[in-house]
Scaffold this motif. Sequence first.
Motif, PDB file in Angstrom:
ATOM      1  N   LYS A  23       0.805  -1.221   0.000  1.00 44.64           N
ATOM      2  CA  LYS A  23       0.000   0.000   0.000  1.00 44.64           C
ATOM      3  C   LYS A  23       0.836   1.267   0.000  1.00 44.64           C
ATOM      4  CE  LYS A  23      -3.813  -2.385   0.559  1.00 44.64           C
ATOM      5  NZ  LYS A  23      -4.192  -3.048  -0.644  1.00 44.64           N
ATOM      6  N   SER A  24       2.125   1.136   0.330  1.00 42.30           N
ATOM      7  CA  SER A  24       2.978   2.314   0.450  1.00 42.30           C
ATOM      8  C   SER A  24       4.389   1.989  -0.044  1.00 42.30           C
ATOM      9  CB  SER A  24       3.020   2.756   1.914  1.00 42.30           C
ATOM     10  OG  SER A  24       3.988   3.740   2.123  1.00 42.30           O
ATOM     11  N   TRP A  25       4.895   2.847  -0.904  1.00 48.17           N
ATOM     12  CA  TRP A  25       6.261   2.739  -1.420  1.00 48.17           C
ATOM     13  C   TRP A  25       7.012   4.013  -1.071  1.00 48.17           C
ATOM     14  CZ3 TRP A  25       8.398  -1.313  -4.056  1.00 48.17           C
ATOM     15  CH2 TRP A  25       7.526  -2.302  -4.515  1.00 48.17           C
ATOM     16  N   TYR A  26       8.316   3.884  -0.826  1.00 51.85           N
ATOM     17  CA  TYR A  26       9.115   5.092  -0.682  1.00 51.85           C
ATOM     18  C   TYR A  26      10.505   4.856  -1.248  1.00 51.85           C
ATOM     19  CZ  TYR A  26      11.559   3.338   3.504  1.00 51.85           C
ATOM     20  OH  TYR A  26      12.328   2.617   4.381  1.00 51.85           O
ATOM     21  N   LEU A  27      11.201   5.949  -1.519  1.00 54.92           N
ATOM     22  CA  LEU A  27      12.538   5.905  -2.102  1.00 54.92           C
ATOM     23  C   LEU A  27      13.247   7.197  -1.769  1.00 54.92           C
ATOM     24  CD1 LEU A  27      12.705   7.824  -4.963  1.00 54.92           C
ATOM     25  CD2 LEU A  27      10.928   6.174  -5.528  1.00 54.92           C
ATOM     26  N   VAL A  28      14.546   7.216  -2.000  1.00 56.42           N
ATOM     27  CA  VAL A  28      15.365   8.392  -1.744  1.00 56.42           C
ATOM     28  C   VAL A  28      16.166   8.686  -3.010  1.00 56.42           C
ATOM     29  CG1 VAL A  28      17.263   9.295  -0.342  1.00 56.42           C
ATOM     30  CG2 VAL A  28      15.512   7.877   0.725  1.00 56.42           C
ATOM     31  N   THR A  29      16.272   9.972  -3.348  1.00 54.95           N
ATOM     32  CA  THR A  29      17.063  10.387  -4.509  1.00 54.95           C
ATOM     33  C   THR A  29      17.687  11.745  -4.204  1.00 54.95           C
ATOM     34  OG1 THR A  29      17.003  10.493  -6.943  1.00 54.95           O
ATOM     35  CG2 THR A  29      15.208  11.571  -5.772  1.00 54.95           C
ATOM     36  N   PRO A  30      18.801  12.086  -4.841  1.00 57.44           N
ATOM     37  CA  PRO A  30      19.419  13.393  -4.568  1.00 57.44           C
ATOM     38  C   PRO A  30      18.446  14.559  -4.801  1.00 57.44           C
ATOM     39  CG  PRO A  30      20.968  12.003  -5.735  1.00 57.44           C
ATOM     40  CD  PRO A  30      19.644  11.271  -5.737  1.00 57.44           C
ATOM     41  N   ALA A  31      18.544  15.557  -3.925  1.00 57.84           N
ATOM     42  CA  ALA A  31      17.637  16.704  -3.979  1.00 57.84           C
ATOM     43  C   ALA A  31      17.791  17.505  -5.260  1.00 57.84           C
ATOM     44  CB  ALA A  31      17.863  17.601  -2.756  1.00 57.84           C
ATOM     45  N   ASP A  32      18.970  17.491  -5.857  1.00 56.23           N
ATOM     46  CA  ASP A  32      19.185  18.301  -7.055  1.00 56.23           C
ATOM     47  C   ASP A  32      19.029  17.520  -8.367  1.00 56.23           C
ATOM     48  OD1 ASP A  32      21.479  16.767  -6.891  1.00 56.23           O
ATOM     49  OD2 ASP A  32      22.874  18.446  -7.128  1.00 56.23           O
ATOM     50  N   LYS A  33      18.579  16.272  -8.293  1.00 56.03           N
ATOM     51  CA  LYS A  33      18.380  15.462  -9.509  1.00 56.03           C
ATOM     52  C   LYS A  33      16.952  15.655 -10.009  1.00 56.03           C
ATOM     53  CE  LYS A  33      20.666  12.324 -10.801  1.00 56.03           C
ATOM     54  NZ  LYS A  33      21.730  11.804 -11.590  1.00 56.03           N
ATOM     55  N   LEU A  34      16.711  16.778 -10.665  1.00 55.31           N
ATOM     56  CA  LEU A  34      15.352  17.158 -11.050  1.00 55.31           C
ATOM     57  C   LEU A  34      14.749  16.211 -12.079  1.00 55.31           C
ATOM     58  CD1 LEU A  34      15.670  21.044 -11.031  1.00 55.31           C
ATOM     59  CD2 LEU A  34      14.976  19.481  -9.196  1.00 55.31           C
ATOM     60  N   ARG A  35      15.575  15.573 -12.915  1.00 54.40           N
ATOM     61  CA  ARG A  35      15.039  14.571 -13.848  1.00 54.40           C
ATOM     62  C   ARG A  35      14.434  13.406 -13.083  1.00 54.40           C
ATOM     63  NH1 ARG A  35      18.979  12.364 -18.052  1.00 54.40           N
ATOM     64  NH2 ARG A  35      17.182  11.040 -18.352  1.00 54.40           N
ATOM     65  N   ASN A  36      15.089  12.982 -12.001  1.00 54.53           N
ATOM     66  CA  ASN A  36      14.543  11.915 -11.165  1.00 54.53           C
ATOM     67  C   ASN A  36      13.224  12.375 -10.543  1.00 54.53           C
ATOM     68  OD1 ASN A  36      16.915  10.589 -11.738  1.00 54.53           O
ATOM     69  ND2 ASN A  36      17.542  10.335  -9.618  1.00 54.53           N
ATOM     70  N   HIS A  37      13.207  13.620 -10.058  1.00 51.29           N
ATOM     71  CA  HIS A  37      11.991  14.148  -9.430  1.00 51.29           C
ATOM     72  C   HIS A  37      10.844  14.117 -10.426  1.00 51.29           C
ATOM     73  CE1 HIS A  37      14.167  16.614  -6.095  1.00 51.29           C
ATOM     74  NE2 HIS A  37      14.874  15.547  -6.438  1.00 51.29           N
ATOM     75  N   TYR A  38      11.087  14.574 -11.642  1.00 52.91           N
ATOM     76  CA  TYR A  38      10.047  14.582 -12.676  1.00 52.91           C
ATOM     77  C   TYR A  38       9.534  13.161 -12.919  1.00 52.91           C
ATOM     78  CZ  TYR A  38       7.876  14.987 -17.254  1.00 52.91           C
ATOM     79  OH  TYR A  38       6.988  14.914 -18.298  1.00 52.91           O
ATOM     80  N   PHE A  39      10.452  12.215 -13.045  1.00 55.27           N
ATOM     81  CA  PHE A  39      10.076  10.824 -13.303  1.00 55.27           C
ATOM     82  C   PHE A  39       9.215  10.268 -12.171  1.00 55.27           C
ATOM     83  CE2 PHE A  39      11.005   6.315 -12.518  1.00 55.27           C
ATOM     84  CZ  PHE A  39      10.451   5.766 -13.665  1.00 55.27           C
ATOM     85  N   TYR A  40       9.672  10.415 -10.925  1.00 57.14           N
ATOM     86  CA  TYR A  40       8.928   9.840  -9.804  1.00 57.14           C
ATOM     87  C   TYR A  40       7.573  10.511  -9.611  1.00 57.14           C
ATOM     88  CZ  TYR A  40      13.084   7.133  -8.794  1.00 57.14           C
ATOM     89  OH  TYR A  40      14.140   6.269  -8.897  1.00 57.14           O
ATOM     90  N   LYS A  41       7.503  11.813  -9.831  1.00 55.84           N
ATOM     91  CA  LYS A  41       6.212  12.499  -9.751  1.00 55.84           C
ATOM     92  C   LYS A  41       5.268  11.975 -10.831  1.00 55.84           C
ATOM     93  CE  LYS A  41       7.886  16.680  -7.508  1.00 55.84           C
ATOM     94  NZ  LYS A  41       8.216  18.112  -7.661  1.00 55.84           N
ATOM     95  N   LYS A  42       5.802  11.734 -12.025  1.00 52.77           N
ATOM     96  CA  LYS A  42       4.990  11.189 -13.114  1.00 52.77           C
ATOM     97  C   LYS A  42       4.465   9.797 -12.755  1.00 52.77           C
ATOM     98  CE  LYS A  42       7.117  10.511 -17.071  1.00 52.77           C
ATOM     99  NZ  LYS A  42       7.675  10.649 -18.421  1.00 52.77           N
ATOM    100  N   CYS A  43       5.206   9.076 -11.920  1.00 48.67           N
ATOM    101  CA  CYS A  43       4.795   7.740 -11.478  1.00 48.67           C
ATOM    102  C   CYS A  43       3.891   7.783 -10.245  1.00 48.67           C
ATOM    103  CB  CYS A  43       6.024   6.881 -11.192  1.00 48.67           C
ATOM    104  SG  CYS A  43       7.001   6.481 -12.665  1.00 48.67           S
ATOM    105  N   GLY A  44       3.519   8.974  -9.788  1.00 48.88           N
ATOM    106  CA  GLY A  44       2.580   9.092  -8.679  1.00 48.88           C
ATOM    107  C   GLY A  44       3.202   9.312  -7.309  1.00 48.88           C
ATOM    108  N   TYR A  45       4.495   9.568  -7.243  1.00 47.06           N
ATOM    109  CA  TYR A  45       5.185   9.799  -5.971  1.00 47.06           C
ATOM    110  C   TYR A  45       5.170  11.277  -5.611  1.00 47.06           C
ATOM    111  CZ  TYR A  45       7.105   5.067  -5.901  1.00 47.06           C
ATOM    112  OH  TYR A  45       7.248   3.701  -5.845  1.00 47.06           O
TER     113      TYR A  45
END
Length: 153
Positions: A110-132
């Motif tokens: 029911k819940s997933w989490y992950l950690v990624t560098p704060a300045d890796k905006l491409r990662n942020h875009y990807f994970y947000k697109k996946c619902g995170y």
Amino acid sequence: MMITIRKANKEDAKKLKEVSDKAFLSDYVKYGECPGYGQTIEKICTTIVDPKRDVFAILCDGEVVGKISVVKENRERNYLGCLCIIPEYENLGIGQKAMRYIENYYKCIKSWYLVTPADKLRNHYFYKKCGYSITGKQMDGKVEVVTFEKIIK
């Protein structure tokens, strides 16, 4: 382009090391440290057989081009320890397919989490697109990281 995902085995360790090193080289160069870069084959083998983890190989036309590592925390929550694709296979939709595969594989989670560098905006875009969504920020060694979380309804 045929994408398949399967559980990794010890015979995959050398290729998974190559994938991780290619995928995380830029992070290692940028930050001077990266937990996904430079792992030994022995450590990868240990992770593959760890009952608290699952490691998956991502294949494109039969060639390993990425990996996913999941830490099974409890019956409802998992940690996505690693999702990486070698640079020449990025931006082809493989990561999104891998995320859908993992969420489907662990249907009861029911819940997933992950950690990624704060300045890796491409990662942020990807994970947000996946619902995170970002739920926190902290330091990991010398690197500022953000925590992303997704609640499955």
